[in-house]
Design a protein around this motif. Structure first.
Motif, PDB file in Angstrom:
ATOM      1  N   VAL A  58      -3.351   3.386   9.509  1.00  0.00           N
ATOM      2  CA  VAL A  58      -4.549   3.735   8.746  1.00  0.00           C
ATOM      3  C   VAL A  58      -4.353   5.037   7.979  1.00  0.00           C
ATOM      4  O   VAL A  58      -4.788   5.159   6.827  1.00  0.00           O
ATOM      5  CB  VAL A  58      -5.790   3.800   9.673  1.00  0.00           C
ATOM      6  CG1 VAL A  58      -7.006   4.308   8.922  1.00  0.00           C
ATOM      7  CG2 VAL A  58      -6.067   2.437  10.276  1.00  0.00           C
ATOM      8  N   TYR A  59      -3.683   6.003   8.579  1.00  0.00           N
ATOM      9  CA  TYR A  59      -3.453   7.281   7.902  1.00  0.00           C
ATOM     10  C   TYR A  59      -2.673   7.072   6.602  1.00  0.00           C
ATOM     11  O   TYR A  59      -2.980   7.683   5.571  1.00  0.00           O
ATOM     12  CB  TYR A  59      -2.719   8.250   8.826  1.00  0.00           C
ATOM     13  CG  TYR A  59      -2.480   9.596   8.201  1.00  0.00           C
ATOM     14  CD1 TYR A  59      -3.541  10.482   7.985  1.00  0.00           C
ATOM     15  CD2 TYR A  59      -1.212   9.989   7.799  1.00  0.00           C
ATOM     16  CE1 TYR A  59      -3.333  11.714   7.392  1.00  0.00           C
ATOM     17  CE2 TYR A  59      -0.995  11.222   7.211  1.00  0.00           C
ATOM     18  CZ  TYR A  59      -2.063  12.073   7.009  1.00  0.00           C
ATOM     19  OH  TYR A  59      -1.856  13.298   6.419  1.00  0.00           O
ATOM     20  N   THR A  60      -1.665   6.209   6.629  1.00  0.00           N
ATOM     21  CA  THR A  60      -0.892   5.919   5.418  1.00  0.00           C
ATOM     22  C   THR A  60      -1.773   5.263   4.368  1.00  0.00           C
ATOM     23  O   THR A  60      -1.683   5.573   3.182  1.00  0.00           O
ATOM     24  CB  THR A  60       0.309   5.014   5.736  1.00  0.00           C
ATOM     25  OG1 THR A  60       1.095   5.629   6.748  1.00  0.00           O
ATOM     26  CG2 THR A  60       1.158   4.782   4.502  1.00  0.00           C
ATOM     27  N   TYR A  61      -2.626   4.346   4.802  1.00  0.00           N
ATOM     28  CA  TYR A  61      -3.562   3.722   3.870  1.00  0.00           C
ATOM     29  C   TYR A  61      -4.443   4.783   3.207  1.00  0.00           C
ATOM     30  O   TYR A  61      -4.701   4.713   2.009  1.00  0.00           O
ATOM     31  CB  TYR A  61      -4.442   2.710   4.595  1.00  0.00           C
ATOM     32  CG  TYR A  61      -3.808   1.352   4.735  1.00  0.00           C
ATOM     33  CD1 TYR A  61      -4.081   0.341   3.826  1.00  0.00           C
ATOM     34  CD2 TYR A  61      -2.938   1.065   5.780  1.00  0.00           C
ATOM     35  CE1 TYR A  61      -3.514  -0.911   3.948  1.00  0.00           C
ATOM     36  CE2 TYR A  61      -2.360  -0.176   5.906  1.00  0.00           C
ATOM     37  CZ  TYR A  61      -2.648  -1.161   4.987  1.00  0.00           C
ATOM     38  OH  TYR A  61      -2.070  -2.398   5.104  1.00  0.00           O
ATOM     39  N   GLN A  62      -4.896   5.741   3.983  1.00  0.00           N
ATOM     40  CA  GLN A  62      -5.801   6.755   3.453  1.00  0.00           C
ATOM     41  C   GLN A  62      -5.126   7.646   2.410  1.00  0.00           C
ATOM     42  O   GLN A  62      -5.656   7.834   1.315  1.00  0.00           O
ATOM     43  CB  GLN A  62      -6.373   7.593   4.596  1.00  0.00           C
ATOM     44  CG  GLN A  62      -7.323   6.804   5.472  1.00  0.00           C
ATOM     45  CD  GLN A  62      -7.713   7.551   6.738  1.00  0.00           C
ATOM     46  OE1 GLN A  62      -6.970   8.380   7.232  1.00  0.00           O
ATOM     47  NE2 GLN A  62      -8.879   7.232   7.263  1.00  0.00           N
ATOM     48  N   TRP A  63      -3.956   8.207   2.734  1.00  0.00           N
ATOM     49  CA  TRP A  63      -3.338   9.112   1.771  1.00  0.00           C
ATOM     50  C   TRP A  63      -2.762   8.366   0.584  1.00  0.00           C
ATOM     51  O   TRP A  63      -2.743   8.872  -0.534  1.00  0.00           O
ATOM     52  CB  TRP A  63      -2.323  10.051   2.399  1.00  0.00           C
ATOM     53  CG  TRP A  63      -1.041   9.482   2.902  1.00  0.00           C
ATOM     54  CD1 TRP A  63      -0.730   9.225   4.198  1.00  0.00           C
ATOM     55  CD2 TRP A  63       0.135   9.154   2.147  1.00  0.00           C
ATOM     56  NE1 TRP A  63       0.554   8.736   4.295  1.00  0.00           N
ATOM     57  CE2 TRP A  63       1.099   8.682   3.041  1.00  0.00           C
ATOM     58  CE3 TRP A  63       0.460   9.188   0.788  1.00  0.00           C
ATOM     59  CZ2 TRP A  63       2.360   8.251   2.645  1.00  0.00           C
ATOM     60  CZ3 TRP A  63       1.718   8.764   0.387  1.00  0.00           C
ATOM     61  CH2 TRP A  63       2.647   8.306   1.307  1.00  0.00           C
ATOM     62  N   SER A  65      -4.054   5.890  -0.883  1.00  0.00           N
ATOM     63  CA  SER A  65      -5.119   5.533  -1.820  1.00  0.00           C
ATOM     64  C   SER A  65      -5.293   6.616  -2.883  1.00  0.00           C
ATOM     65  O   SER A  65      -5.676   6.320  -4.016  1.00  0.00           O
ATOM     66  CB  SER A  65      -6.440   5.293  -1.077  1.00  0.00           C
ATOM     67  OG  SER A  65      -6.942   6.498  -0.547  1.00  0.00           O
ATOM     68  N   VAL A 104      -6.564  -1.391  -0.137  1.00  0.00           N
ATOM     69  CA  VAL A 104      -6.455  -0.286   0.815  1.00  0.00           C
ATOM     70  C   VAL A 104      -7.835   0.141   1.312  1.00  0.00           C
ATOM     71  O   VAL A 104      -8.062   0.279   2.520  1.00  0.00           O
ATOM     72  CB  VAL A 104      -5.702   0.903   0.166  1.00  0.00           C
ATOM     73  CG1 VAL A 104      -5.928   2.183   0.914  1.00  0.00           C
ATOM     74  CG2 VAL A 104      -4.228   0.583   0.075  1.00  0.00           C
ATOM     75  N   VAL A 105      -8.764   0.331   0.398  1.00  0.00           N
ATOM     76  CA  VAL A 105     -10.110   0.756   0.780  1.00  0.00           C
ATOM     77  C   VAL A 105     -10.778  -0.307   1.651  1.00  0.00           C
ATOM     78  O   VAL A 105     -11.386   0.008   2.680  1.00  0.00           O
ATOM     79  CB  VAL A 105     -10.951   1.076  -0.473  1.00  0.00           C
ATOM     80  CG1 VAL A 105     -12.407   1.259  -0.127  1.00  0.00           C
ATOM     81  CG2 VAL A 105     -10.407   2.315  -1.167  1.00  0.00           C
ATOM     82  N   VAL A 108      -9.206  -0.405   5.263  1.00  0.00           N
ATOM     83  CA  VAL A 108      -9.686   0.681   6.136  1.00  0.00           C
ATOM     84  C   VAL A 108     -11.123   0.393   6.577  1.00  0.00           C
ATOM     85  O   VAL A 108     -11.467   0.583   7.746  1.00  0.00           O
ATOM     86  CB  VAL A 108      -9.560   2.046   5.434  1.00  0.00           C
ATOM     87  CG1 VAL A 108     -10.242   3.141   6.228  1.00  0.00           C
ATOM     88  CG2 VAL A 108      -8.092   2.387   5.202  1.00  0.00           C
ATOM     89  N   ARG A 109     -11.926  -0.073   5.670  1.00  0.00           N
ATOM     90  CA  ARG A 109     -13.320  -0.401   6.002  1.00  0.00           C
ATOM     91  C   ARG A 109     -13.393  -1.535   7.039  1.00  0.00           C
ATOM     92  O   ARG A 109     -14.134  -1.437   8.014  1.00  0.00           O
ATOM     93  CB  ARG A 109     -14.052  -0.806   4.731  1.00  0.00           C
ATOM     94  CG  ARG A 109     -15.499  -1.122   4.948  1.00  0.00           C
ATOM     95  CD  ARG A 109     -16.152  -1.459   3.635  1.00  0.00           C
ATOM     96  NE  ARG A 109     -17.533  -1.819   3.848  1.00  0.00           N
ATOM     97  CZ  ARG A 109     -18.292  -2.399   2.970  1.00  0.00           C
ATOM     98  NH1 ARG A 109     -17.812  -2.678   1.771  1.00  0.00           N
ATOM     99  NH2 ARG A 109     -19.529  -2.696   3.236  1.00  0.00           N
ATOM    100  N   ARG A 112     -12.234  -0.254  10.463  1.00  0.00           N
ATOM    101  CA  ARG A 112     -13.261   0.565  11.121  1.00  0.00           C
ATOM    102  C   ARG A 112     -14.387  -0.297  11.667  1.00  0.00           C
ATOM    103  O   ARG A 112     -14.909  -0.045  12.747  1.00  0.00           O
ATOM    104  CB  ARG A 112     -13.823   1.595  10.154  1.00  0.00           C
ATOM    105  CG  ARG A 112     -12.876   2.741   9.930  1.00  0.00           C
ATOM    106  CD  ARG A 112     -13.516   3.848   9.139  1.00  0.00           C
ATOM    107  NE  ARG A 112     -12.554   4.933   8.959  1.00  0.00           N
ATOM    108  CZ  ARG A 112     -12.633   5.817   8.015  1.00  0.00           C
ATOM    109  NH1 ARG A 112     -13.622   5.787   7.143  1.00  0.00           N
ATOM    110  NH2 ARG A 112     -11.730   6.763   7.911  1.00  0.00           N
TER     111      ARG A 112
END
Length: 117
Positions: A58-63, A65, A104-105, A108-109, A112
């Protein structure tokens, strides 16, 4: 297939397609200089998030993006400034970066929401 899995594979597919597009664009299809240009190294930077995306971190997905927005900006500028095949390739870059960002967004959604349930 659950939502997160679907968005994961969408992100993987669009990232790999973007890597291949960048390489083909700058080496063979429409390089800035005949014979290829050093701008093809932008594809190497796209390898940075690839392993984390493949492993669903998830961290990779976040940065990534935020990281992908630089490629989106390049695609927009080159689709405006270039013509011919280079312009079409730039529009393809915009489409792939948009697809990647959305996947990606949404991944992550969905992840979660699955953890909250």
């Amino acid at each position: 297939m659950n939502k997160a899995r679907m968005f994961h594979w969408g992100a993987v597919a669009s990232l790999v397609a973007l890597i291949l597009l960048c390489l083909a664009w700058e080496l063979w299809l429409a390089p800035l200089r005949p014979g290829g240009s050093w701008l093809m190294l932008k594809a190497v930077l796209l390898l940075l998030p690839l392993m984390g995306i493949l492993r669903e971190r998830v961290y990779t997905y976040q940065w990534s993006s935020m990281f992908i927005l630089a490629y989106f900006a390049e695609g927009v500028m080159r689709s405006w400034a270039d013509s011919g095949l280079a312009q079409a390739l730039a529009m393809g870059e915009v489409a792939l970066t948009t697809s990647y960002f959305c996947c990606v967004v949404l991944f992550v959604r969905a992840r979660r929401q699955a953890l909250a349930a």
